[in-house]
Design a protein around this motif. Structure first.
Motif, PDB file in Angstrom:
ATOM      1  N   ALA A   1       0.877  -1.114  -0.004  1.00  0.00           N
ATOM      2  CA  ALA A   1      -0.027   0.096  -0.123  1.00  0.00           C
ATOM      3  C   ALA A   1       1.166   1.244   0.022  1.00  0.00           C
ATOM      4  O   ALA A   1       0.550   2.053  -0.849  1.00  0.00           O
ATOM      5  N   ARG A   2       1.973   1.196   0.771  1.00  0.00           N
ATOM      6  CA  ARG A   2       2.881   2.260   0.934  1.00  0.00           C
ATOM      7  C   ARG A   2       3.494   2.467  -0.526  1.00  0.00           C
ATOM      8  O   ARG A   2       3.754   3.704  -1.067  1.00  0.00           O
TER       9      ARG A   2
ATOM     10  N   ASP B   1       2.302   1.572  -3.599  1.00  0.00           N
ATOM     11  CA  ASP B   1       1.114   2.069  -4.321  1.00  0.00           C
ATOM     12  C   ASP B   1       0.844   3.519  -4.526  1.00  0.00           C
ATOM     13  O   ASP B   1       0.921   4.260  -5.224  1.00  0.00           O
ATOM     14  N   LYS B   2       0.904   3.810  -3.083  1.00  0.00           N
ATOM     15  CA  LYS B   2       0.739   5.394  -2.767  1.00  0.00           C
ATOM     16  C   LYS B   2       2.066   6.320  -3.322  1.00  0.00           C
ATOM     17  O   LYS B   2       1.696   7.293  -4.006  1.00  0.00           O
TER      18      LYS B   2
ATOM     19  N   LEU C   1       1.787   6.478  -7.100  1.00  0.00           N
ATOM     20  CA  LEU C   1       0.672   7.281  -7.608  1.00  0.00           C
ATOM     21  C   LEU C   1       1.104   8.961  -7.249  1.00  0.00           C
ATOM     22  O   LEU C   1       0.628   9.901  -8.074  1.00  0.00           O
ATOM     23  N   ASP C   2       1.643   9.051  -5.978  1.00  0.00           N
ATOM     24  CA  ASP C   2       1.970  10.477  -5.654  1.00  0.00           C
ATOM     25  C   ASP C   2       3.050  10.970  -6.610  1.00  0.00           C
ATOM     26  O   ASP C   2       3.142  12.101  -6.776  1.00  0.00           O
TER      27      ASP C   2
END
Length: 112
Positions: A43-44, A46-47, A50-51
Motif C-alpha cells: 500500500a505504501r 502504491d501510494k 501514484l504520488d
C-alpha cells in the motif's frame, strides 16, 4: 574427570534444548502479522508511485518461458540453444480458437 562430566552435561542440555522447540515454523499469528506487513508495504509503494505521477501496471518478473522435464541427452545443448533463439517450430498446426479474455483486479478493486 569433573571437566568431562561438565562437557557431557552441557552437550545433553544443548541437544534436549533443541528438541524442545514448540512447533515446526511460524504460528498462525506470525503468518497473519507477516501478511499484514506485506499488505502495508504494498500500500505504501502504491501510494508512492501514484504520488509521483505514475500508474499501476503489471510487470512480469522472471522467465517468460519455461519447460517441464529435461531435453534428450543425446542432443546435448542443441535443444537448449534452439528454444531461446526461436528455432523451435510446432510439429502440427496450433489451435486457432481465441483464448477467453479476462480482467485483472487488484485487492482493492482497481484494475491496471
Amino acid at each position: 574427570m569433573g571437566g568431562r562430566r561438565w562437557l557431557v552435561w552441557v552437550t545433553a542440555v544443548a541437544l534436549l534444548g533443541g528438541c524442545a522447540a514448540t512447533g515446526s515454523g511460524p504460528g498462525r499469528d506470525d503468518l497473519d502479522r507477516l501478511h499484514q506487513q506485506a499488505r502495508d508495504a504494498l500500500a505504501r509503494y502504491d501510494k508512492a508511485v501514484l504520488d509521483a505521477g505514475g500508474t499501476q501496471g503489471f510487470v512480469p518478473v522472471g522467465e517468460l518461458t519455461g519447460q517441464v522435464g529435461d531435453w534428450e541427452p543425446a542432443n546435448g545443448d542443441n535443444n537448449k540453444q534452439a528454444l531461446p533463439a526461436g528455432r523451435v517450430v510446432a510439429a502440427t498446426a496450433l489451435p486457432t480458437a481465441g483464448q477467453p479474455t479476462g480482467k485483472v483486479v487488484w485487492e482493492h478493486g482497481r484494475s491496471p
